[in-house]
Scaffold this motif. Sequence first.
Motif, PDB file in Angstrom:
ATOM      1  N   SER A  34       0.849  -1.133  -0.068  1.00 36.80           N
ATOM      2  CA  SER A  34       0.056   0.127  -0.078  1.00 36.80           C
ATOM      3  C   SER A  34       0.876   1.435   0.061  1.00 36.80           C
ATOM      4  CB  SER A  34      -0.937  -0.046   1.222  1.00 36.80           C
ATOM      5  OG  SER A  34      -1.809  -1.109   1.072  1.00 36.80           O
ATOM      6  N   ARG A  61      -4.594   2.292   2.062  1.00 37.31           N
ATOM      7  CA  ARG A  61      -4.370   2.663   3.506  1.00 37.31           C
ATOM      8  C   ARG A  61      -3.275   1.814   4.135  1.00 37.31           C
ATOM      9  NH1 ARG A  61      -9.388   3.896   5.950  1.00 37.31           N
ATOM     10  NH2 ARG A  61     -10.147   5.669   4.377  1.00 37.31           N
ATOM     11  N   ASP A  75      -4.408  -3.175  -5.150  1.00 38.07           N
ATOM     12  CA  ASP A  75      -3.600  -3.371  -3.822  1.00 38.07           C
ATOM     13  C   ASP A  75      -4.428  -4.789  -3.481  1.00 38.07           C
ATOM     14  OD1 ASP A  75      -2.206  -3.147  -1.740  1.00 38.07           O
ATOM     15  OD2 ASP A  75      -3.395  -1.483  -0.933  1.00 38.07           O
ATOM     16  N   THR A  85      -4.547  -4.416   4.726  1.00 37.29           N
ATOM     17  CA  THR A  85      -5.366  -4.417   3.539  1.00 37.29           C
ATOM     18  C   THR A  85      -5.973  -5.958   3.490  1.00 37.29           C
ATOM     19  OG1 THR A  85      -3.834  -3.101   2.355  1.00 37.29           O
ATOM     20  CG2 THR A  85      -5.470  -4.249   1.061  1.00 37.29           C
TER      21      THR A  85
HETATM   22 MG    MG Z   1      -1.867  -3.047   2.369  1.00 41.11          MG
END
Ligand code: MG
Length: 195
Positions: free
Chosen positions: A38, A52, A76, A60
């Motif tokens: 991320s 985030r 992501d 995540t």
């Molecule tokens: Mg992440």
Amino acid sequence: MLKIKKVTFVKSIMNWRDGPRPKLPEVAFVGRSNVGKSSLINTLINMKNLARTSKRPGKTRTLNFFSVNEMFYLVDLPGYGFAKTSKKEQLAWQEAIEGYLLGSEHLRILYVLIDCKVGVKNNDVQLVEWLRFKSVPFQIIATKIDRISKSARAMQAIKIVKMLELADKSDIIFFSAKTRVGKGALWGDISRRVK
Ligand code: MG
Ligand code: GTP
């Protein structure tokens, strides 16, 4: 280098079939939890925390799509190998990631991230073997290179090449979200792939 005009968070999904429309080329990021997926995406798109991030692994938990210039998507993915995640959740993520990697017809490249300090772990080796077996195109990125010395980096590169059976250390993109080293090289690679 590709000029970023507009970046938006589009969608968070668990099933690849729910992916965003319109269909556009996709580049995805995978790797152990906490490897810096991320953070890398935020560095690429010059955003602080659109993807985030967290000091604690397991941040995540879904497949997150970011649109760049309405031309392609950055994806992501949830991290693997985080011991504190329940078996059930790990399995759900694995299924979601595998389903996506095999199902998405728009995936141009999967970037596999390896933490320079942590090095290659068993599950990284397994993933890369599986990607070769399934003919999923991938590229290795060594992350957090600001955390180790130049000489340690060279040693780590040799280890990564050996453990993942790469041809050469030129097959690795070295990256730091902190110093932004490798950002230009990575954008160059992405631009070629999404053309
Ligand atoms: Mg992440
Ligand atoms: P999950 O979502 O849990 O799978 O993790 P992730 O791979 O998305 O990692 P994330 O980007 O959230 O980063 C994890 C931690 O590593 C955070 O504390 C980041 O600040 C730190 N980090 C990420 N990239 C770098 C880097 O290049 N250098 C340094 N020093 N720290 C980094």
